[in-house]
Design a protein around this motif. Structure first.
Motif, mmCIF file in Angstrom:
data_model
loop_
_atom_site.group_PDB
_atom_site.id
_atom_site.type_symbol
_atom_site.label_atom_id
_atom_site.label_comp_id
_atom_site.label_asym_id
_atom_site.label_seq_id
_atom_site.Cartn_x
_atom_site.Cartn_y
_atom_site.Cartn_z
ATOM 1 N N PRO A 12 0.778 -1.177 -0.032
ATOM 2 C CA PRO A 12 -0.007 0.046 -0.009
ATOM 3 C C PRO A 12 0.691 1.223 -0.056
ATOM 4 O O PRO A 12 2.046 1.207 0.434
ATOM 5 C CB PRO A 12 -0.604 -0.128 1.261
ATOM 6 C CG PRO A 12 0.086 -1.064 2.151
ATOM 7 C CD PRO A 12 0.652 -1.952 1.271
ATOM 8 N N SER A 50 -4.556 5.024 -0.581
ATOM 9 C CA SER A 50 -4.707 3.767 -1.314
ATOM 10 C C SER A 50 -3.885 2.615 -0.875
ATOM 11 O O SER A 50 -2.823 2.851 -0.994
ATOM 12 C CB SER A 50 -5.159 4.154 -2.944
ATOM 13 O OG SER A 50 -5.482 2.857 -3.408
ATOM 14 N N ALA A 79 -5.752 -2.937 4.173
ATOM 15 C CA ALA A 79 -4.883 -3.644 3.568
ATOM 16 C C ALA A 79 -4.340 -4.643 4.609
ATOM 17 O O ALA A 79 -4.622 -4.559 5.735
ATOM 18 C CB ALA A 79 -3.392 -2.900 3.068
ATOM 19 N N SER A 93 -4.281 -6.397 -1.015
ATOM 20 C CA SER A 93 -5.305 -5.336 -0.629
ATOM 21 C C SER A 93 -6.695 -5.914 -1.213
ATOM 22 O O SER A 93 -7.214 -5.601 -2.118
ATOM 23 C CB SER A 93 -4.935 -4.181 -1.613
ATOM 24 O OG SER A 93 -3.740 -3.635 -1.178
#
Length: 333
Positions: A161, A196, A200, A213
């Motif tokens: 991530p 974003s 995760a 993810s």
């Protein structure tokens, strides 16, 4: 092999490190760092055992400072192809076989000086002793010898991530590590552009870390930082925190983690072993007594109203004096 003096070394130094490694041309002894006299020369030199000579190295990738900040020690991995040098919180990773240098700057959670180090069989580097102060006479900063600091040389596989801060991490009983929330650190960023991904998973599989993810279904908030998270049974509980506009959140997300292929936010939750309350016997008996009393009181009230009405009407008719005179025609003269 008899000792031979090599006179063509171009620099004079102390507090440096010498590390044996293998490159594409054969075996070599690599020279890094230290405190040098002029001319200071290159950051890295290699001594070829085959050619019996020193030569400067200019690696691809990052550039290493010519001098180190303190006495350094380098170690190689189990393949003798990669050299690790830890200096003042910075890890220098030199791939001798590919002649490539990578610097992991300021990522170490500690800074140590004047240490000893060895490479363990599990691809971990053990740092033993030393000091947390660059001042050699500061004895209070000496690291206890039973405190062994470890550095894992393996990088996590998978797609990691985005780097973040203000996030949370919680580990389930099966070893899964859940990362939630966080942001890049830019307080002026648009909240609609969240980090974003927001959710995760990091797993330790066959001795290696692996990122994934997965999709989180039913996610209520796309932005949450400075919150808390805990594992309870099959749930990841994410509580409170704030959003980017510094509004504190008073909500709790319950993420169901029981199915690896279907992570979702549950809106209905019943704690394990929960027993709903049942009416007590005393309350039931109380209701049995109260209801007849209410009915009896209502009937009594109606009797009283009817009786009073009858009594009033009787009294009204009893006060009327009946007329005993009959009507007669008027007299005429």
């Amino acid at each position: 092999m008899p000792y031979k003096e090599c006179a063509n070394i171009l620099i004079k130094s102390n507090a440096h490190t010498l590390v044996y490694a293998i490159n594409k041309r054969g075996e070599g002894i690599y020279f890094f760092g230290g405190f040098r006299n002029e001319p200071r020369g290159n950051a890295i030199y290699v001594y070829s055992l085959e050619l019996n000579e020193w030569s400067p190295i200019t690696p691809d990738g990052d550039q290493m400072p010519v001098e180190s900040t303190t006495k350094i020690v380098g170690v190689t991995d189990n393949d003798l192809k990669t050299i690790y040098i830890f200096d003042n919180g910075t890890m220098y990773i030199y791939n001798a076989f590919e002649n490539f240098l990578q610097i992991s700057a300021n990522f170490a959670p500690y800074k140590i000086y004047y240490y000893a180090t060895v490479m363990l069989n599990a691809d971990e580097i053990a740092y033993i002793g030393g000091s947390t102060s660059i001042n050699e006479t500061d004895r209070s900063s000496n690291i206890p010898m039973n405190q062994i600091l470890l550095y894992n040389t393996k990088n996590a596989s998978g797609v990691p991530p985005q780097p973040r801060q203000g996030h949370s991490a919680s580990m389930a009983i099966d070893g899964r590590i859940f990362i939630y929330g966080g942001f890049s650190g830019n307080e002026n960023a648009d909240e609609s552009i969240a980090i974003s991904p927001m959710f995760a998973v990091l797993e330790y599989i066959n001795g290696e870390f692996m990122w994934s993810s997965p999709q989180l279904y039913g996610q209520l908030y796309q932005f949450r930082i400075y919150h808390n998270s805990h594992i309870f049974g099959n749930y990841l509980i994410v509580a409170f925190g704030r959003n980017l506009t510094k509004h504190r959140l008073n909500t709790i997300d319950l993420i169901n983690i029981s199915d690896r292929n279907n992570y979702k936010v549950d809106t209905d939750y019943t704690p394990p072993g929960y027993v709903p309350p049942t009416p007590s016997s005393s309350a039931s008996s109380g209701k049995g007594v109260i209801i007849p009393l209410i009915l009896l009181g209502s009937v009594g009230f109606l009797v009283i109203v009817i009786g009073c009405t009858f009594f009033i009407r009787r009294r009204q008719h009893g006060n009327v004096v009946p007329n005993t005179f009959s009507l007669q025609k008027p007299m005429t003269c």
